[in-house]
Scaffold this active site. Structure first.
Site, PDB file in Angstrom:
ATOM      1  CD  GLU A  43     -18.374  11.435 -38.284  1.00  0.00           C
ATOM      2  OE1 GLU A  43     -18.833  10.539 -39.003  1.00  0.00           O
ATOM      3  OE2 GLU A  43     -17.481  11.244 -37.442  1.00  0.00           O
ATOM      4  CE  LYS A 114     -17.546   7.693 -41.226  1.00  0.00           C
ATOM      5  NZ  LYS A 114     -17.951   7.922 -39.813  1.00  0.00           N
ATOM      6  CB  CYS A 157     -14.830  10.199 -38.768  1.00  0.00           C
ATOM      7  SG  CYS A 157     -14.589   9.693 -37.030  1.00  0.00           S
TER       8      CYS A 157
END
Length: 273
Positions: A43, A114, A157
């Site tokens: 990321e 995300k 993440c």
């Protein structure tokens, strides 16, 4: 044997995209020399820095990052995941955090924005409000059948803390879960490896987890420890805390043996809940 080498790259990205691209290519080159066929970048691989600067350069950087991934995939003839780069959303205050998977021929196989944003107050006094500068994606992450390799599920993440997301990916056929991250040093020391192993064990899947490491922009600290983990939860490779890569084989025959011996995915009784 149905196996191949996969690499989880570890970087210390900065606010200089060109420097970040050069560092990423160095690790891609090294990984391919070792035989890696699937490579994940972490990321924020293209930029970590001031929010105002990120918003300013996002339109250009989004194109640069995507073009970089396409170029790297073609140049090195590998499948590459760019684990997260900023993409404009249409306002002046937010971007998406987008992961993009690119095939050997440079074709974009999938993109994922995300959906879980890191808004937390940590015991060490640190506060993070990812939603202040990012917008949540509107769609669940995809599973991609990568020819000659395996079925890949993509996430980013903070997603790792939401096991239902990975049940979705496994239900869609994922054999390998990619979890690129920029995990904080404070949370990472206690939670990073535990969460990755949990996602691998409960889903009997490989986990490929590229990571950021070290100090960025003079303040933010990332945990490091990019990893490759097998479906039994065994850590096959750990990049430690320096720039580099965790590289290990993904063996689909091994995966199938574990899923046969430990068929927990077939034993779910979700209808009772």
């Amino acid at each position: 044997m149905r196996d191949f080498l996969a690499a989880a790259v570890q970087l210390t990205s900065s606010s200089d995209p060109e420097r970040n691209f050069a560092a990423a290519e160095e690790q891609i080159d090294l990984a391919t020399r070792r035989g890696a066929e699937l490579i994940g970048l972490p990321e924020n691989f293209a930029f970590i820095g001031d929010d105002a600067r990120r918003l300013e350069i996002a339109p250009t950087l989004a194109e640069q990052a995507s073009r970089f991934l396409v170029t790297m995939a073609r140049r090195y003839q590998v499948v590459i995941l760019g684990g997260g780069f900023p993409v404009p959303v249409g306002d002046d205050a937010h971007t998406y955090q987008r992961a993009q998977l690119v095939g050997r021929d440079g074709q974009i196989l999938s993109s994922y924005d995300k959906i879980h944003l890191f808004d937390v107050d940590l015991p060490d006094g640190s506060s993070y409000r990812e939603s202040a500068g990012f917008s949540s994606g509107a769609e669940l992450p995809p599973v991609v059948d990568v020819p000659g390799l395996c079925r890949v599920g993509v996430s980013i993440c903070y997603d790792v803390r939401f096991p239902e997301l990975y049940r979705h990916l496994i239900g869609a056929g994922a054999e390998l879960l990619m979890i690129p991250a920029a995990f904080t040093a404070f949370t990472g020391k206690d939670h990073w490896q535990v969460l990755l192993q949990a996602r691998a064990i409960e889903n009997t899947a490989y986990v490929l987890a590229p990571a950021q490491t070290g100090t960025h922009a003079g303040r933010r600290q990332s945990h490091g420890h990019a990893m490759v983990i097998d479906p039994w939860g065994t850590v096959l490779a750990d990049a430690g805390v320096s720039a580099g890569a965790a590289i290990a084989p993904v063996d689909l025959d091994h995966l199938q043996r574990i899923r046969t011996q430990m068929p927990c995915l077939q034993h779910r009784r979700t209808a009772l809940f």
